[in-house]
Scaffold this motif. Structure first.
Motif: not given
Length: 413
Positions: A316, A320, A343-345
């Motif tokens: 966390e 990202e 979280r992946l762009r």
């Protein structure tokens, strides 16, 4: 009223170093803006002086209310378009409202003092930027110019280069360029790391004649080149698998990468050298592996960040990612994939190396639950081994490489 902001470059020689056009713009202006040092070069200026402070956005807001009614000049060090304020002002007000009159840039003057060309030099600004990642950015470069600040001083740069064994470089440091107290000279890194320099300086690094350094070409280096735990316990992603993994990660130069279950740090080192302008985070739960990760970080001049944590804990705090490699999960595979996928762009990828069918099944299931498109490749490689003057092939354990990509914003789900 011409409604033009004049951005004028100025050096350490002050008003005396300006050409006639620049001096005339200053004299005709009604508001003179700049840093305190630049404004001090004009003690007899009769108009309003506006100190550049509080950040560019706040300064631009004040300037917006001035230049439409009064003639405004902004003073900036050297060439205002070289890591300077002019580029921001052009974007903010438009090129029709900003005219730039450059002075000599600090890098131009530094190379003039050195007596060397600079069209082939790598230019790196550490001013207000972290030094982390510099090793892979400059490794193998023959000539560099570094812009410094109060944190990334010449001494700090020298200590950093020594940390990564970059002894092939000689340093040329220029202090107070263009001013009456200008000082330029060559430094060995050890002495440079202990010296205190003037706040205004530029550092040039050149590879010493006959010194090729320790730069590496290509990727998927030999397994034996990496520090790793012995006897072998699968804590390094094998060369053949690394080659496919790196291809699937498809890293841009500025990519942010997570290497989860990093083990020896082999994948992290390779990623850092490819994403040389990005950041790579190597997450590993076993403390016994950390010394090998650090050794490989330095040996391969791959300045990745080592995080001692059991994923998904610790993820966390990371930015990202554009790419995630999962080489080990410690039994937390589903949670790691869920966290990484969330979280992946856009357009990012997750790549997993699995040696068991259970990990393969768990990966496919968790990736599908996250809504990602998946592909899987079974890689079975054999390496040649000598036997009685001949060569036989020794099969390696098969590995499943699972890849999943997040959709780009313009793509349909």
């Amino acid at each position: 009223m011409d409604n033009v902001i004049y951005v004028i470059g100025i050096g350490e020689d002050g008003a005396g170093g300006l050409n006639a056009q620049s001096l005339r713009r200053v004299e005709e202006s009604e508001v003179l803006c700049g840093g305190e040092r630049q404004l001090s070069f004009f003690p007899r200026y009769s108009g309003q002086k506006l100190v550049l402070q509080g950040g560019l956005e706040a300064f631009a807001e004040r300037l917006d209310g001035i230049y439409r009614e009064r003639r405004a000049v902004v003073l900036a060090s050297g060439d205002p378009l070289f890591f300077g304020i002019a580029g921001y002002l052009v974007r903010r007000f438009g090129p029709q409202h900003v005219e730039v009159i450059p002075h000599y840039s600090s890098v131009q003057l530094a190379f003039a003092r050195l007596g060397d060309s600079w069209q082939d030099a790598e230019l790196v600004s550490l001013h207000g930027r972290p030094i982390a990642g510099l090793a892979q950015r400059i490794d193998g470069r023959a000539k560099l110019a570094l812009l410094t600040d109060g944190v990334n001083t010449p001494a700090r740069i020298a200590a950093y280069l020594l940390e990564f064994g970059m002894l092939e470089y000689e340093a040329f440091v220029c202090e107070r360029l263009g001013g009456p107290d200008e000082c330029c000279g060559f430094w060995e890194l050890e002495a440079m790391s202990r010296h205190e320099f003037a706040a205004l300086n530029v550092v040039i690094l050149r590879r010493k004649p006959g010194s090729a350094g320790a730069s590496r070409r290509g990727f998927a280096y030999l397994d034996e080149a990496f520090a790793q735990r012995k006897p072998e316990k699968g804590l390094i992603t094998k060369r053949e698998v690394r080659a496919l993994v790196l291809s699937e990660l498809n890293l841009a130069e500025n990519a942010v990468v997570w290497d989860i279950g990093s083990g020896s740090g082999a994948v992290a080192a390779e990623c850092a050298r490819i994403a040389r302008l990005g950041r790579v985070y190597a997450v590993e739960k076993e403390a016994v592996n950390l010394p090998n990760m650090e050794a490989n970080r330095r040996k391969f001049r791959a300045d990745y960040t080592i995080i001692h944590s059991r994923a998904p804990e610790g993820l966390e705090q990371l930015p990202e990612p554009d790419a995630v490699f999962i080489g080990g999960s410690g039994g937390e595979l589903a949670d790691i994939i869920a966290h990484a996928a969330a979280r992946l762009r856009p357009g990012g990828v997750i790549v997993i190396a699995a040696i068991t069918v259970e990990t393969l099944y768990g990966s496919m299931t968790a990736l599908a639950a996250a809504g990602l498109r998946t592909e899987v490749t079974q890689l079975q490689a054999s390496r040649g081994r000598p036997i009685l003057g001949m060569t036989r092939f020794e099969g390696m354990n098969p590995v499943f490489v699972i890849s999943a990509a997040a959709a780009h914003p313009e793509e349909p789900d």
